[in-house]
Design a protein around this motif. Structure first.
Motif, PDB file in Angstrom:
ATOM      1  N   MET A   1       0.642  -1.154  -0.133  1.00 20.70           N
ATOM      2  CA  MET A   1      -0.076   0.081   0.094  1.00 20.70           C
ATOM      3  C   MET A   1       0.897   1.329   0.045  1.00 20.70           C
ATOM      4  N   GLY A   2       1.963   1.172   0.723  1.00 21.38           N
ATOM      5  CA  GLY A   2       3.057   2.197   0.834  1.00 21.38           C
ATOM      6  C   GLY A   2       3.691   2.491  -0.681  1.00 21.38           C
ATOM      7  N   VAL A   3       3.947   1.579  -1.286  1.00 22.31           N
ATOM      8  CA  VAL A   3       4.506   1.464  -2.353  1.00 22.31           C
ATOM      9  C   VAL A   3       3.601   1.957  -3.434  1.00 22.31           C
ATOM     10  N   PHE A   4       2.364   1.676  -3.268  1.00 21.64           N
ATOM     11  CA  PHE A   4       1.249   2.332  -4.419  1.00 21.64           C
ATOM     12  C   PHE A   4       1.278   3.594  -4.135  1.00 21.64           C
ATOM     13  N   SER A   5       1.179   4.307  -3.047  1.00 17.39           N
ATOM     14  CA  SER A   5       1.170   5.603  -2.796  1.00 17.39           C
ATOM     15  C   SER A   5       2.327   6.528  -3.306  1.00 17.39           C
ATOM     16  N   VAL A   6       3.488   5.939  -3.124  1.00 21.14           N
ATOM     17  CA  VAL A   6       4.673   6.504  -3.849  1.00 21.14           C
ATOM     18  C   VAL A   6       4.826   6.526  -5.435  1.00 21.14           C
ATOM     19  N   PHE A   7       4.509   5.476  -5.897  1.00 22.00           N
ATOM     20  CA  PHE A   7       4.020   5.426  -7.377  1.00 22.00           C
ATOM     21  C   PHE A   7       3.249   6.504  -7.966  1.00 22.00           C
ATOM     22  N   SER A   8       2.008   6.628  -7.253  1.00 25.83           N
ATOM     23  CA  SER A   8       0.957   7.586  -7.551  1.00 25.83           C
ATOM     24  C   SER A   8       1.618   8.835  -7.321  1.00 25.83           C
ATOM     25  N   GLY A   9       2.295   9.234  -6.470  1.00 24.82           N
ATOM     26  CA  GLY A   9       2.879  10.653  -6.118  1.00 24.82           C
ATOM     27  C   GLY A   9       3.793  10.852  -7.079  1.00 24.82           C
ATOM     28  N   LEU A  10       4.494   9.943  -7.744  1.00 25.14           N
ATOM     29  CA  LEU A  10       5.522  10.296  -8.605  1.00 25.14           C
ATOM     30  C   LEU A  10       4.889  10.656 -10.070  1.00 25.14           C
ATOM     31  N   PHE A  11       3.945   9.752 -10.349  1.00 22.17           N
ATOM     32  CA  PHE A  11       3.018   9.993 -11.669  1.00 22.17           C
ATOM     33  C   PHE A  11       2.148  11.348 -11.528  1.00 22.17           C
ATOM     34  N   GLN A  12       1.764  11.473 -10.465  1.00 18.30           N
ATOM     35  CA  GLN A  12       0.938  12.789 -10.573  1.00 18.30           C
ATOM     36  C   GLN A  12       1.665  13.814 -10.387  1.00 18.30           C
ATOM     37  N   GLY A  13       3.036  14.021  -9.826  1.00 16.21           N
ATOM     38  CA  GLY A  13       3.646  15.212  -9.762  1.00 16.21           C
ATOM     39  C   GLY A  13       4.569  15.595 -11.164  1.00 16.21           C
ATOM     40  N   THR A  14       4.693  14.458 -12.021  1.00 19.06           N
ATOM     41  CA  THR A  14       5.167  14.615 -13.646  1.00 19.06           C
ATOM     42  C   THR A  14       3.770  15.262 -14.200  1.00 19.06           C
ATOM     43  N   GLY A  15       2.713  14.846 -14.044  1.00 21.11           N
ATOM     44  CA  GLY A  15       1.631  15.385 -14.639  1.00 21.11           C
ATOM     45  C   GLY A  15       1.302  14.053 -15.441  1.00 21.11           C
TER      46      GLY A  15
ATOM     47  N   THR B   1      -0.846  11.537 -15.138  1.00 21.29           N
ATOM     48  CA  THR B   1      -1.873  10.992 -14.051  1.00 21.29           C
ATOM     49  C   THR B   1      -2.471   9.712 -14.820  1.00 21.29           C
ATOM     50  N   ARG B   2      -2.209   9.472 -16.125  1.00 24.19           N
ATOM     51  CA  ARG B   2      -2.741   8.392 -16.912  1.00 24.19           C
ATOM     52  C   ARG B   2      -2.311   7.412 -16.092  1.00 24.19           C
ATOM     53  N   PHE B   3      -1.151   7.229 -15.652  1.00 26.77           N
ATOM     54  CA  PHE B   3      -0.515   6.010 -15.034  1.00 26.77           C
ATOM     55  C   PHE B   3      -1.122   5.628 -13.620  1.00 26.77           C
ATOM     56  N   SER B   4      -1.436   6.646 -12.751  1.00 23.57           N
ATOM     57  CA  SER B   4      -1.995   6.738 -11.376  1.00 23.57           C
ATOM     58  C   SER B   4      -3.560   6.044 -11.897  1.00 23.57           C
ATOM     59  N   MET B   5      -4.215   6.420 -12.757  1.00 26.38           N
ATOM     60  CA  MET B   5      -5.323   6.311 -12.950  1.00 26.38           C
ATOM     61  C   MET B   5      -5.228   4.716 -13.531  1.00 26.38           C
TER      62      MET B   5
ATOM     63  N   CYS C   1       1.263  -2.958  -7.879  1.00 26.56           N
ATOM     64  CA  CYS C   1       2.701  -2.349  -7.732  1.00 26.56           C
ATOM     65  C   CYS C   1       3.661  -2.937  -8.539  1.00 26.56           C
ATOM     66  N   LEU C   2       3.672  -4.077  -9.293  1.00 27.23           N
ATOM     67  CA  LEU C   2       4.363  -4.618 -10.300  1.00 27.23           C
ATOM     68  C   LEU C   2       4.211  -3.773 -11.459  1.00 27.23           C
ATOM     69  N   TYR C   3       2.974  -3.438 -11.777  1.00 30.65           N
ATOM     70  CA  TYR C   3       2.601  -2.636 -13.176  1.00 30.65           C
ATOM     71  C   TYR C   3       3.170  -1.250 -12.847  1.00 30.65           C
TER      72      TYR C   3
ATOM     73  N   VAL D   1       6.119   0.562 -15.135  1.00 33.20           N
ATOM     74  CA  VAL D   1       6.055   1.990 -15.797  1.00 33.20           C
ATOM     75  C   VAL D   1       7.299   2.996 -15.371  1.00 33.20           C
ATOM     76  N   TYR D   2       7.826   2.741 -14.147  1.00 37.12           N
ATOM     77  CA  TYR D   2       8.945   3.283 -13.666  1.00 37.12           C
ATOM     78  C   TYR D   2      10.198   3.028 -14.421  1.00 37.12           C
ATOM     79  N   LYS D   3      10.164   1.813 -14.804  1.00 38.96           N
ATOM     80  CA  LYS D   3      11.565   1.405 -15.383  1.00 38.96           C
ATOM     81  C   LYS D   3      11.408   1.601 -17.000  1.00 38.96           C
ATOM     82  N   THR D   4      10.457   1.770 -17.419  1.00 39.88           N
ATOM     83  CA  THR D   4      10.388   1.914 -18.977  1.00 39.88           C
ATOM     84  C   THR D   4      10.369   3.340 -19.125  1.00 39.88           C
ATOM     85  N   LYS D   5       9.996   4.241 -18.434  1.00 39.67           N
ATOM     86  CA  LYS D   5      10.135   5.880 -18.300  1.00 39.67           C
ATOM     87  C   LYS D   5       8.989   6.529 -19.298  1.00 39.67           C
TER      88      LYS D   5
END
Length: 464
Positions: free
Chosen positions: A373-387, A389-393, A434-436, A440-444
């Motif tokens: 759950m914590g990892v999920f929140s951090v991934f969402s914060g990263l994707f939302q900060g860059t704009g 947002t489709r990945f957090s969606m 979280c694997l997804y 996304v993080y690795k493929t940038k």
């Protein structure tokens, strides 16, 4: 700490210090909001477990309608923080004004639609008898808090974009205290029952939004919106919606998923629904620090992308990731070690022992997935900060509709696990999503900011 100093800290300071400085007020604010709901549940559970189940049953419906406001808030934080990082404050003020206006207008539309459609929605979700009656009463009243929630979302995004996480914390604390005072008065002293809990929520949130708006206009806020000769700017609104829409869809999809999930859970009986609601509220309380890290990361990523400091963006993400995992591990150990005392405290009406037994089983499963759950929140914060947002969606929607709900249906049909199948599906879905996020993080594909260069004037960021 002055907001200009906060910006300097975000762009240049030690990132552990930045994460902790920004996240602590967010965590306290989120804890206040969680306690806000727990106080309601605490008083309502004194009436009966059915009354408590009704508040949990309709929660996804209210969440569905405020998803648009949540998406606008995420878009505001992302775009405004990038403008602050790029030192383009004139354009940021124009975005602030448009954000407030579109938030209020959309909230009035959704309040009307929600109030009128409540009986139909509750019936479609499968509620009958006393559960349906109580759900309609509670939901119709809480829809009146939507304009205040949307306005506060806009205020919150403006403050967070500047690194000010303390003011929202103070405002939420006052509002929660006000709610805690009003709850027993409205529920028991005035004899309003479940409706009293709903009216206490509406009143306290009206206070929260009003105080926030007053401070926004009268304080030293450098993104203060200006409404003299105000006109809607279609291009700016389009840009806000473009960035916010994926988040709104993600949250709406999650809300619809939770509505469907509640329907499945309710089919196992009111005791299972009450256990599900109780453990989720406890879990959300314990996991607030990790979720606060994710929200703080949105501002840090936004400002550093606006300043074109991508190495610092990645460093912030990695450090937030480690902290979130640590929080999840510690939180899981705590709720397993003290499971029964915690449940006994929060379930005041001990009219159904089955609720406690089901809750104890659910805690074991949810504790195992708390680091995720914590990892999920951090991934969402990263994707939302860059704009991006489709990945957090994708994470929000995919977790429920493509993993959790299908697993619940399959396990319910082809196994004899019963409610255990629900608990297992919820934990396993966190692993898959979280694997997804890691892929996304690795493929940038998130790597490109929506703010490509700085321009003057009231042009949308996509035109930059």
């Amino acid at each position: 700490m002055a907001r200009s100093t906060k910006t300097e800290l975000i762009l240049k300071g030690n990132l552990y210090r930045v994460l902790i400085t920004l996240s602590i007020p967010i965590i306290i604010n989120s804890l206040i909001q969680t306690l806000y709901n727990l106080v309601d549940g605490l008083w309502v559970s004194r009436i009966s477990s059915v009354h408590f189940a009704a508040t949990a049953f309709v929660w996804p419906v209210n969440f569905l309608f405020i998803s648009l406001g949540g998406g606008l808030s995420i878009a505001g934080t992302s775009l405004l923080s990038q403008l602050v990082g790029g030192h383009d404050l004139d354009r940021a003020k124009q975005y602030s004004s448009q954000l407030v206006a579109v938030s209020l207008l959309s909230s009035l539309v959704f309040t009307t639609l929600g109030y009128l459609s409540t009986p139909l929605i509750v019936r479609l979700m499968g509620a009958t008898g006393e559960l349906a009656e109580l759900s309609i009463i509670y939901l119709r009243i809480v829809f009146f808090d939507m304009p205040f929630v949307f306005l506060y979302f806009a205020i919150n995004s403006m403050l967070h974009a500047q690194g000010d996480t303390i003011t929202p914390m103070v405002l939420s604390g006052v509002s929660a205290l006000f709610n805690a005072i009003l709850d027993p008065i409205f529920i028991f002293t005035l004899g309003w029952g479940l409706a009293g809990a709903a009216w206490a929520t509406v009143t306290s949130r009206a206070l929260l939004a009003s105080a926030g708006f007053f401070l926004l206009l009268r304080g030293k806020n450098k993104l203060r919106p200006e409404f003299s000769n105000f006109r809607f700017n279609k291009e700016i609104i389009s840009e806000i919606v473009r960035v916010g829409l994926p988040s709104s869809i993600g949250q709406s999809g999650a809300a619809l998923g939770f509505m469907a999930l509640n329907g499945f859970i309710a089919s196992y009986g009111t005791a299972t629904l009450a256990a599900y609601a109780m453990v989720n509220r406890i879990t959300s309380l314990v996991m607030q620090p990790a979720m606060g890290m994710g929200q703080a990361l949105t501002t840090i990523v936004g400002q550093n992308m606006g300043a074109d400091q991508m190495a610092r963006v990645k460093e912030a993400f990695f450090k937030a990731f480690k902290l979130a995992v640590l929080i999840g591990v510690v939180g899981g150990v705590i709720i397993v070690a003290f499971d029964e005392p915690i449940l006994m405290f929060f379930m005041q009406a001990k009219d159904d022992p089955e609720v406690i037994q089901l809750s104890l089983t659910y805690i074991l499963y949810v504790a195992a997935s708390m680091p995720l759950m914590g990892v999920f929140s951090v991934f969402s914060g990263l994707f939302q900060g860059t704009g991006s947002t489709r990945f957090s969606m994708n994470m929000e929607v995919g977790r429920l509709w493509f993993v959790r709900l299908p697993m619940i249906v399959l396990l319910g049909r082809f196994t004899s696990w019963g409610s255990t199948g629900i608990w297992f599906s919820m934990s396993f879905s966190n692993l898959v999503v979280c694997l997804y996020g890691y892929w996304v993080y690795k493929t940038k594909p998130w790597y490109k900011s929506v703010l490509r260069q700085k321009e003057r004037g009231a042009q949308p960021l996509s035109a930059s």
